[in-house]
Enzyme design. Structure first.
Site, PDB file in Angstrom:
ATOM      1  N   ASP A   1      -9.312  -2.299   0.382  1.00  0.00           N
ATOM      2  CA  ASP A   1     -10.726  -2.238   0.070  1.00  0.00           C
ATOM      3  C   ASP A   1     -11.439  -3.580  -0.010  1.00  0.00           C
ATOM      4  OD1 ASP A   1      -9.527  -3.074  -2.232  1.00  0.00           O
ATOM      5  OD2 ASP A   1     -10.248  -1.448  -3.478  1.00  0.00           O
TER       6      ASP A   1
ATOM      7  N   PRO B   1      -0.813  -6.125  -1.781  1.00  0.00           N
ATOM      8  CA  PRO B   1      -2.234  -5.879  -1.524  1.00  0.00           C
ATOM      9  C   PRO B   1      -3.182  -6.564  -2.501  1.00  0.00           C
ATOM     10  CG  PRO B   1      -1.239  -3.988  -2.615  1.00  0.00           C
ATOM     11  CD  PRO B   1      -0.151  -4.994  -2.434  1.00  0.00           C
TER      12      PRO B   1
ATOM     13  N   ARG C   1     -15.059  -1.249  -8.162  1.00  0.00           N
ATOM     14  CA  ARG C   1     -15.404  -0.749  -6.830  1.00  0.00           C
ATOM     15  C   ARG C   1     -16.733  -0.029  -6.812  1.00  0.00           C
ATOM     16  NH1 ARG C   1     -10.658   2.412  -4.201  1.00  0.00           N
ATOM     17  NH2 ARG C   1     -12.441   2.652  -2.825  1.00  0.00           N
TER      18      ARG C   1
ATOM     19  N   TYR D   1      -4.548  -2.535 -10.439  1.00  0.00           N
ATOM     20  CA  TYR D   1      -3.194  -2.843  -9.988  1.00  0.00           C
ATOM     21  C   TYR D   1      -2.380  -3.087 -11.247  1.00  0.00           C
ATOM     22  CZ  TYR D   1      -4.891  -3.544  -5.211  1.00  0.00           C
ATOM     23  OH  TYR D   1      -5.439  -3.374  -3.972  1.00  0.00           O
TER      24      TYR D   1
END
Lengths: 713, 713
Positions: free
Chosen positions: B49, B365, B279, B287
């Site tokens: 993202d 990531p 987001r 995470y």
């Protein structure tokens, strides 16, 4: 022939910019509306094209400002060309097209077809009904006994559905370089209205036709200069035509004129004037004064349309722009018009049927005003109508539409008359040449006109919904839109001289307290029909300001506050009012939990609301908005009420919630009122209010509210 | 079972971000490409993202930067939370998420499904072929005898079309609050590859299947970490896994943690770490380091996937973030992964089949790099491949793909390994705690990492297409991409120290000479496959600079110039090269007619070109870019060559057209060469060029050109 009957909250006649603005806003506000247009298709080129910076602000608030901004041609500079001592045109001045600093947008140009596309897309995205094309109203009646009843459908309109052929306007078959070119003469004021003709023809064609009866609560006539709705209501356009005939060419120019991509005003010594409007896709629009047309008819007022064609118009341009060469291989569109300025006598019938756009004001197109003012008419009306249909506001606010917008229409034609005279006149040879136009005066008018033309100068007068001192009649078009003294509130403008009451609030960047993101303040005011209370809290690390903040938090949470009284039960906390805070403390010194809960409402699924608290602080990447400094906001803070259309209703002391309650009590309907109670309340408010009365409100809605039986307050 | 056979210029395997970038670029450049993916649908949530500012620049050059910018969540600040003396987490630092000034964009977050949507829309708008989903390659061969032939199809791939069921990945049926939640475990590195399984199953299902043989000139394997294409080529990923297991939750958080809308790195004293990524749509990605999973298997390297679920992950987060509370009602997506860093041994086979994205680099990531670097791989390759397919460039430039991008991949995993170690480690209790991670070191790594993570630091080494001093092997991944000494050009960086050769050129505002509109310089460099020559002319009201301007105008118009020699006949004047001027004179002192015609080409339909001449001057509304001052451009001016991907190839003296000619002669193919001559030319260039040779170019294409018979030069 089939016949149908149906009801709708709002019927819009005409799917041009004004009608589409209305349909878009109502779709966003969740009001059911139908929009019909006699033409079979939307337009694809030509027509109006200038977008004021204020219009772009409105587009942005509707969610498509960025599309217009990206696709349009941006006009930055105006070049003035005038004859020199030998009579040869020279660039005499450069001025910025948009006055620097008045808006975050600048004037741009984009053809009407694209703009209509943005509206159509937004209506669809917002769940509104699609435009019904090839549909023509032919009978209108209003039941005057029902006009004051909140939920009545006093309007009956009969609609006829046309065949495709009937709905296609007759256009001249101009051809250029072998290709047929669309012209705009059929919409020009040099053509007669064809509505009656279309209707007559359609009667003979039984194939595609069916008739329909629509009952509506409210109606908008946005059906152009020949407005059928206006004619049905018996209202008139008042004003005059002039002898000035202008042609319009949209071409891809081939020229050695160096400023062809600038907006230019060119006055030739003897051959008339040209205005250049550079457009998107390499196109340039030329407005060209025609000197070769012959006058016909008794008063000599109408030019001979058959003598006007693109070649004649181009030849005029070539004479005016000599010694520069100009020609073209691509002609996109053309038209011609006769300058005149007219304004409607009335903008509404019983505050049930309204008129907007060309139906109530026509003038010359050169100043790029028509489409803008038309859309802004509808934008002004839409939220008021929605608020009344939803039962949030009393019908009395609908009178402010005519008061506010007819005033603007009058200002517009006055501006246009002056501008057109200066533009169409021959330049003075010297100061002794009294019949000529002084080029110094022209430049001055252009510069002054720029503020008007931006749309930013709009300043709505005192009314139920604008808390200003003075006479509502004098500050509007003469309509009485005053509130009773009991609810009369006057702003304390000195707390924030840069946030003028009656005008739209300018925009500067502020930072979201929760994530440090810079937003233009206007981006926080999308068009969703909601009122905003913006509390400028000052520096709340100061004990005095923090105490006031805590106090306002308590008062707003109290059941007696406007926020609790006028938000319907079961709706979201910000369904009617959004409460925002902008503080002047260092962002990093605070967290949202330093603010009362009214500024960060909790939702059991979404958690805390992170979108209502902002800091006037330096951003990492986009500078410092300095909204307190720029608007000269008092360190004591202030409370600002902003209308759903971004105009400022009120500026007052931060802590004075009583006055906020008083302001909203002047026209809002307490929550939880049954339909019956609503009507009772509405009637009480209208006691003694006949036609032309002072509109005195004699009942306190809080009393009416107390009479309802135990509904949650 | 039906069988089909067809040819295509480029076959792309995998419709994730890398494959879609390739397909989008090729569609824009007018190259025919097919893109296939074994999955039946695009993804709709979760996945990667983070978008770097460099990625947004690339998106903008592809025409959809504004869509990503509008829809994404913008990350402005990073908050570091660490244990205090009592072991309770406290905010210890705030740093800007994107280093101020490095780009006109800042890092944002938007889920991969939306980003794929932008690509799909752009492919459609550009006339490219739609993604073919549920299509799986199962046989690949390369005819090595054909790989050096310009127009050959040396690649054969057999494709199988799957049924819908086969193309749908198996997902865990997680449920949260009664709703089934998609998880990302099937793409996680904790799951085995299912390609073989899908293939086997599909053999048994005769219903939907058909097989197809595709012959291609070029091919891209963008088919993920388990890349089938890479396996067919026999290439490996090299590197290691670690023991660190992390979980990922996309939730709408309900929390009293005050920085939940900031990017946060939280190190707890004993319970592990959390990274917070706020987001769009109120979502937050966490995470979360998992400490409760049991290790299984021989090496202890793989965690027990069955023990990992959203509840377990949330409980870890709650322990780490205590004493703050965090929970959720809405779970959008979740996954888990094991940290490791691996890079492909080869990025290309014969410069015919290439690998990009996860197929050649995998890592953790959390730094938001994977999708960005993957898309940038394809962006680097696409224009080179297009230029070769079109016959504009020699195949030798294709070697720079591995040289440039494998270098980046190595940098990436080095960065990620360090970052992951610091992130997954326990904070040091004090300076004596050697096993713990120093929080000061962590902050420093974070700040330094920010430049790398922005994508702006990318600095391509010397090669055929980057005119830098030094060894091409040392400046890349070890591949030899040098040009022969005959064509070797080295930049004169001191003429513009702020326009570093090998890096993308930063952007500042300049004004269009014709209409005064400010543009970001980068907006003048859309991704259309064209090279740019930007002539910074200095102040051309100075006679010396004007003389040089006139000279360059003549030299570029001459038939011996690269512009005339390498632009194919019959194509638009700017089909291969765009020539731009940026001057430092006052804008109002000049007109476009002060510039040679090469900067304002005439078209008999469109007239003069108004889009190539810019002024470095003050704008009315958007400040002063001061590109000369900011980039320290010499008053003598300079010439800058910019690659189609916006990286700077060369900076040199403004008037030195000979050197420009030499640079382009090193790899470009003269216009009007027949296929036969092209092949000959290509062979001549490759004389003595075996595997591992120095790649010396021994033939002058201008000689080859002279052998063609009388084609217009």
């Amino acid at each position: 022939m089939d016949k149908f009957e149906s009801c709708v909250d709002v019927l819009i006649v005409g799917a041009g910019p004004a009608g589409l603005t209305m349909a878009t806003c109502l779709a966003k506000y969740g009001i059911e509306a139908r929009i019909v247009d006699k033409r079979g298709t939307k337009i694809f080129n030509g027509q109006a094209d200038g977008l004021q910076c204020r219009t772009l602000e409105i587009f942005d608030s509707l969610g498509f400002g960025h599309r217009a901004w990206r696709e349009s041609n941006h006009m930055l500079e105006i070049c003035l060309w005038n004859p020199d001592d030998e009579g040869v045109i020279r660039r005499s001045d450069r001025i910025p097209d948009t006055i620097p600093g008045i808006s975050r947008f600048q004037q741009v140009v984009l053809h009407q077809g694209r703009i209509e596309r943005f509206f159509l897309d937004t209506i669809a995205e917002s769940g509104g009904h699609a435009v019904e094309r090839g549909v023509l109203p032919f009978e209108l009646s209003i039941d005057e006994n029902l006009v004051d009843e909140q939920d009545a459908y006093p309007i009956k309109v009969k609609l006829r559905h046309l065949s495709e052929e009937e709905a296609t306007p007759q256009q001249s078959a101009t051809s250029a370089n072998g290709a047929a070119i669309q012209d705009g003469l059929f919409r020009s004021n040099m053509s007669a209205d064809d509505t009656q003709e279309v209707l007559e023809a359609s009667k003979l064609d039984a194939k595609a036709n069916r008739e329909e009866l629509v009952k509506a609560k409210y109606m908008l006539g946005a059906d152009g200069a020949h407005s059928w709705v206006r004619n049905q209501l018996g209202f008139k356009l008042e004003g005059d035509s002039t002898d000035y005939i202008w042609g319009v060419l949209d071409i891809v120019p081939i020229t050695d004129f160096p400023d062809i991509r600038m907006r230019c005003a060119i006055h030739s010594a003897k051959s008339g004037s040209v205005m250049i409007i550079p457009r998107e896709n390499k196109l340039v629009r030329l407005y060209i004064q025609l000197t070769v047309t012959e006058k016909v008819g008794e008063g000599g007022a109408k030019a001979d349309r058959s003598k006007i064609n693109p070649d004649v118009i181009l030849q005029s341009a070539q004479r005016i722009m000599a010694p520069y060469q100009i020609t073209y291989r691509k002609l996109d569109w053309w038209t011609a018009y006769q300058i005149g300025q007219r304004v409607g006598t009335n903008f509404s019938a019983h505050e049930r049927v309204f008129l907007a756009g060309d139906a109530v004001h026509t003038h010359s197109p050169k100043a790029g005003q028509g489409m803008n003012v038309s859309m802004q008419d509808a934008y002004n009306l839409a939220w008021k109508m929605a608020s009344v249909v939803k039962g949030h506001s009393d019908r009395s606010i609908l009178k402010t539409y005519q008061s506010e917008r007819r005033k603007i229409a009058n200002d517009l034609i006055e501006f246009d008359a002056k501008f057109s005279r200066l533009f169409s006149g021959r330049p003075a040879k010297d100061v002794m040449d009294a019949e000529g136009i002084s080029m110094a005066e022209f430049k001055e008018a252009f510069e002054k006109g720029n503020m008007f033309a931006s749309g930013i100068a709009v300043d709505y007068g005192a009314s139920t919904i604008v808390a200003k001192d003075g006479s509502t009649k004098e500050q509007g078009d003469g309509t009485d839109v005053s509130v009773s003294t009991r609810f009369r509130v006057v702003s304390d403008q000195k707390l924030a001289p840069g946030i003028p009451v009656g005008k739209r609030m300018n925009s500067l960047k502020v930072l979201n307290q929760s994530d440090a993101r810079p937003w233009h303040f206007q981006e926080l005011l999308p068009s969703n029909g909601r009122w905003r209370l913006v509390v400028f809290t000052g520096d709340i690390t100061q004990p005095a300001q923090r105490a006031k903040l805590e106090s306002i938090g308590k008062l707003l949470a109290d059941s007696s506050s406007f926020l609790q009284r006028f938000t319907p039960p079961e709706s979201r906390h910000d369904a009617v009012f959004e409460v925002l805070a902008v503080h002047r403390s260092p962002r990093a010194a605070l967290e949202i939990f330093d603010f009362p809960e009214v500024f960060r409402a909790f939702d059991e699924v979404d958690g805390w609301d992170y979108s209502k608290i902002y800091a006037d602080d330096v951003s990492y990447h986009e500078g410092f908005g300095d909204i307190y400094g720029s608007f000269d906001i008092s360190p004591e803070g202030c409370a600002v009420i902003i209308r759903p259309d971004q105009y400022v209703s009120y500026v007052g002391p931060m802590e004075d919630v009583d006055t906020l309650n008083k302001f909203f009590s002047g026209f809002m309907v307490p929550k939880g009122m049954s339909d019956r109670a609503l009507d009772g309340d509405s009637q009480m408010r209208n006691v003694g209010k006949g036609p032309g009365s002072d509109g005195v409100v004699t009942a306190d809605p809080s009393v009416a509210q107390a009479s309802t039986d135990g509904l949650p307050m």
